[in-house]
Design a protein around this motif. Structure first.
Motif, PDB file in Angstrom:
ATOM      1  N   LYS A   3      -5.738 -10.844   9.579  1.00 49.48           N
ATOM      2  CA  LYS A   3      -4.646 -10.425  10.467  1.00 49.48           C
ATOM      3  C   LYS A   3      -3.363 -11.167  10.105  1.00 49.48           C
ATOM      4  O   LYS A   3      -3.357 -12.373   9.910  1.00 49.48           O
ATOM      5  N   ARG A   4      -2.271 -10.424  10.010  1.00 48.84           N
ATOM      6  CA  ARG A   4      -0.981 -11.025   9.682  1.00 48.84           C
ATOM      7  C   ARG A   4      -0.430 -11.811  10.865  1.00 48.84           C
ATOM      8  O   ARG A   4      -0.585 -11.409  12.007  1.00 48.84           O
ATOM      9  N   ILE A   5       0.200 -12.914  10.552  1.00 47.17           N
ATOM     10  CA  ILE A   5       0.848 -13.725  11.581  1.00 47.17           C
ATOM     11  C   ILE A   5       2.321 -13.339  11.638  1.00 47.17           C
ATOM     12  O   ILE A   5       3.005 -13.315  10.608  1.00 47.17           O
ATOM     13  N   GLN A   6       2.811 -13.028  12.814  1.00 50.60           N
ATOM     14  CA  GLN A   6       4.197 -12.625  12.994  1.00 50.60           C
ATOM     15  C   GLN A   6       4.992 -13.713  13.706  1.00 50.60           C
ATOM     16  O   GLN A   6       4.428 -14.636  14.299  1.00 50.60           O
ATOM     17  N   SER A   7       6.314 -13.580  13.626  1.00 55.04           N
ATOM     18  CA  SER A   7       7.170 -14.563  14.290  1.00 55.04           C
ATOM     19  C   SER A   7       6.979 -14.492  15.798  1.00 55.04           C
ATOM     20  O   SER A   7       6.553 -13.470  16.348  1.00 55.04           O
ATOM     21  N   ILE A   8       7.306 -15.572  16.475  1.00 51.34           N
ATOM     22  CA  ILE A   8       7.191 -15.630  17.926  1.00 51.34           C
ATOM     23  C   ILE A   8       8.236 -14.712  18.547  1.00 51.34           C
ATOM     24  O   ILE A   8       9.377 -14.631  18.082  1.00 51.34           O
ATOM     25  N   ARG A   9       7.872 -14.036  19.602  1.00 49.16           N
ATOM     26  CA  ARG A   9       8.788 -13.107  20.266  1.00 49.16           C
ATOM     27  C   ARG A   9      10.077 -13.833  20.669  1.00 49.16           C
ATOM     28  O   ARG A   9      10.050 -14.903  21.266  1.00 49.16           O
ATOM     29  N   PHE A 113      17.061 -23.578  22.256  1.00 53.09           N
ATOM     30  CA  PHE A 113      15.838 -22.895  22.664  1.00 53.09           C
ATOM     31  C   PHE A 113      15.822 -22.671  24.176  1.00 53.09           C
ATOM     32  O   PHE A 113      15.961 -23.625  24.946  1.00 53.09           O
ATOM     33  N   ARG A 114      15.633 -21.406  24.571  1.00 55.09           N
ATOM     34  CA  ARG A 114      15.468 -21.081  25.988  1.00 55.09           C
ATOM     35  C   ARG A 114      14.467 -19.940  26.111  1.00 55.09           C
ATOM     36  O   ARG A 114      14.562 -18.945  25.384  1.00 55.09           O
ATOM     37  N   HIS A 115      13.539 -20.088  27.041  1.00 52.53           N
ATOM     38  CA  HIS A 115      12.510 -19.070  27.226  1.00 52.53           C
ATOM     39  C   HIS A 115      13.051 -17.985  28.154  1.00 52.53           C
ATOM     40  O   HIS A 115      12.677 -17.873  29.316  1.00 52.53           O
ATOM     41  N   GLU A 116      13.945 -17.157  27.598  1.00 51.24           N
ATOM     42  CA  GLU A 116      14.524 -16.046  28.345  1.00 51.24           C
ATOM     43  C   GLU A 116      13.841 -14.749  27.940  1.00 51.24           C
ATOM     44  O   GLU A 116      13.041 -14.712  27.004  1.00 51.24           O
ATOM     45  N   ARG A 117      14.188 -13.672  28.637  1.00 50.82           N
ATOM     46  CA  ARG A 117      13.673 -12.357  28.259  1.00 50.82           C
ATOM     47  C   ARG A 117      14.441 -11.878  27.041  1.00 50.82           C
ATOM     48  O   ARG A 117      15.634 -11.625  27.115  1.00 50.82           O
ATOM     49  N   PRO A 118      13.777 -11.743  25.891  1.00 52.68           N
ATOM     50  CA  PRO A 118      14.500 -11.391  24.662  1.00 52.68           C
ATOM     51  C   PRO A 118      15.090  -9.993  24.720  1.00 52.68           C
ATOM     52  O   PRO A 118      14.494  -9.060  25.263  1.00 52.68           O
ATOM     53  N   LYS A 120      18.602  -7.673  22.465  1.00 54.90           N
ATOM     54  CA  LYS A 120      19.568  -7.790  21.383  1.00 54.90           C
ATOM     55  C   LYS A 120      20.712  -8.708  21.804  1.00 54.90           C
ATOM     56  O   LYS A 120      21.361  -8.487  22.821  1.00 54.90           O
ATOM     57  N   GLY A 121      20.953  -9.749  21.025  1.00 60.09           N
ATOM     58  CA  GLY A 121      22.008 -10.707  21.348  1.00 60.09           C
ATOM     59  C   GLY A 121      21.546 -11.847  22.226  1.00 60.09           C
ATOM     60  O   GLY A 121      22.326 -12.751  22.533  1.00 60.09           O
ATOM     61  N   ARG A 122      20.289 -11.817  22.659  1.00 55.13           N
ATOM     62  CA  ARG A 122      19.752 -12.934  23.450  1.00 55.13           C
ATOM     63  C   ARG A 122      18.357 -13.258  22.940  1.00 55.13           C
ATOM     64  O   ARG A 122      17.418 -12.488  23.132  1.00 55.13           O
ATOM     65  N   TYR A 123      18.233 -14.393  22.278  1.00 52.55           N
ATOM     66  CA  TYR A 123      16.975 -14.780  21.659  1.00 52.55           C
ATOM     67  C   TYR A 123      16.460 -16.077  22.268  1.00 52.55           C
ATOM     68  O   TYR A 123      17.212 -16.816  22.907  1.00 52.55           O
ATOM     69  N   ARG A 124      15.207 -16.348  22.050  1.00 51.68           N
ATOM     70  CA  ARG A 124      14.625 -17.602  22.563  1.00 51.68           C
ATOM     71  C   ARG A 124      14.955 -18.774  21.647  1.00 51.68           C
ATOM     72  O   ARG A 124      15.032 -19.913  22.104  1.00 51.68           O
TER      73      ARG A 124
END
Length: 430
Positions: A3-9, A113-118, A120-124
């Motif tokens: 299984k491929r590992i993907q970037s964190i959401r 780093f912020r655990h927000e709801r991702p 477009k234009g807002r990333y964790r």
């Protein structure tokens, strides 16, 4: 199949082609900072959790909901930095930099780093470029910092697409008096608020002013305005900033609901917004935080700062100036080597050029291939010149040079190559 590992959401990869454009923007922004006398500071990505609780405020969305915090193997409580100002203040105190009479002008760049709801234009994991000034009380430094940010948009050619929103939230005493009046108003209309906003009435009522909820925005039209509670010093400070901005022709809109989301701000707060990014319209924000150094254990030191969200800026410039996003970083020289014993000679030639003219970008062909294949690779790199070493060039101690833009080529002795390259890449630009 494994299984491929993907970037964190919410954590975005910037690929090599994107990095060329991002670095182009960053360099323009850095040049402006340097021209205003700012120096770079580099800070740890991880800090003690207590730093952000004390600086940002425990009853804020950032601290309560969004921080990436953990306990390490030593039992220390650590947090991936959610913003850059607190780290700058901590560093200044730790290294006794605020005891110097000379003001401090710093800039920093890096991931937050912020655990927000991702979306477009807002990333964790997002990137910020920030500027901080320590040691100046007056409204002139506030105005200059805003002028600096306005110059960023000028050099990027997007001034007409951004709007400056400005407000003063006064002193701590001002906010305390205003909050009492605001709470009284909100309690009277509590039935119109959901549970989250009802809780905010008693924990952080000014945060409700920043709501995106249309119904609550309409309700707040009748709420008390903080400008009515400012003391004479705050009025004078804010008025002076506005006059300085008027003199320089910087347009602004006074937004009495602008409060910023972090507890450490006082007096001046501002945001640069755009209508070209949907709901994530703030690309740069900042304000004054005169009490934070003392609050974190240092000597009382006035301060002001601002930060750009680089991810949003990239999206904005790509939308408004699409030709800029096509910027590439072409190779200057591609070295073609065909025949026995030519690979090592090609590598030695590349190193000789690196020694003599370090600024040139050079790629040496590896993996073999005939002339046609190697020239195809050179074209894919958008090389300006190819240097060709074949078995004949080894015997004659020469190198064949081909200009890929004109198709013209010539053969030179190896000891003439450096002078020719210098003339080709630099003298023709003079």
């Amino acid at each position: 199949m494994v299984k491929r590992i993907q970037s964190i959401r919410g954590m975005k990869d910037y690929l090599p082609k994107e990095m060329v454009f991002l670095q182009y923007l960053e360099n323009l922004l850095k040049q402006v900072l340097v021209s205003y006398g700012y120096s770079e500071i580099r800070l740890p990505i991880v800090e003690q959790t207590l730093l952000f609780k004390r600086a940002i405020g425990e009853i804020t969305d950032v601290v309560e909901k969004e921080m990436y915090s953990f306990e390490d193997l030593n039992g220390d409580h650590l947090t991936l930095r959610p913003e850059g100002t607190a780290g700058c203040v901590r560093a200044g105190i730790e290294h006794s930099l605020f005891h110097q009479k000379l003001e401090q002008r710093w800039w920093y760049i890096g991931p937050m780093f912020r655990h927000e709801r991702p979306q477009k234009g807002r990333y964790r994991q997002f990137y910020q470029l920030g500027a901080e000034v320590f040691g100046q009380h007056g409204p002139d430094i506030d105005a200059e910092l805003i002028m600096l940010t306005a110059r960023w948009w000028k050099v990027l050619g997007i001034s007409e697409y951004v709007t400056l929103e400005l407000n003063s939230i006064g002193s701590v005493d001002t906010r305390n008096r205003y909050c009492k009046a605001l709470v009284t108003f909100l309690v009277q209309h509590e039935r119109y608020l959901n549970n989250i906003y009802r809780r905010s009435i008693y924990t952080n009522p000014m945060r409700i002013l920043d709501t995106k909820n249309i119904q609550i925005q309409e309700l707040l039209n009748d709420a008390p305005v903080i400008a009515e509670y400012l003391d004479d010093n705050a009025h004078k400070h804010f008025s002076s900033i506005c006059k300085l901005l008027d003199l320089t022709g910087i347009n602004y809109k006074i937004n009495t609901r602008l409060v910023r989301g972090l507890d450490y701000y006082n007096y001046t707060v501002f945001e640069w917004t755009t209508k070209h990014l949907g709901s994530q319209g703030t690309i740069c924000a900042g304000g004054r935080y005169d009490l934070l150094v003392e609050q974190l254990g240092g000597k009382a030191t006035p301060a002001i700062g601002a930060a750009i969200g680089l991810d949003r800026l990239v999206l904005l410039v790509q939308r408004l100036k699409p030709s800029l996003s096509l910027i590439t970083l072409p190779i200057d020289i591609y070295i073609v080597a065909v025949g026995d014993a030519t690979q090592s000679r090609a590598m030695l030639l590349a190193e000789k050029i690196h020694d003599a003219i370090p600024s040139l970008r050079i790629v040496t062909n590896y993996g073999g291939g005939n002339f046609k294949k190697q020239f195809s690779r050179a074209n894919k790199y958008s090389a300006s010149l190819t240097l060709i070493i074949g078995e004949n060039e080894i015997v004659t101690q020469q190198v064949t040079i081909k200009d890929l833009s004109t198709g013209k080529q010539k053969t030179l002795a190896q000891n003439e190559i450096i002078a020719y390259l210098y003339s080709f890449f630099f003298k023709k630009k003079d």
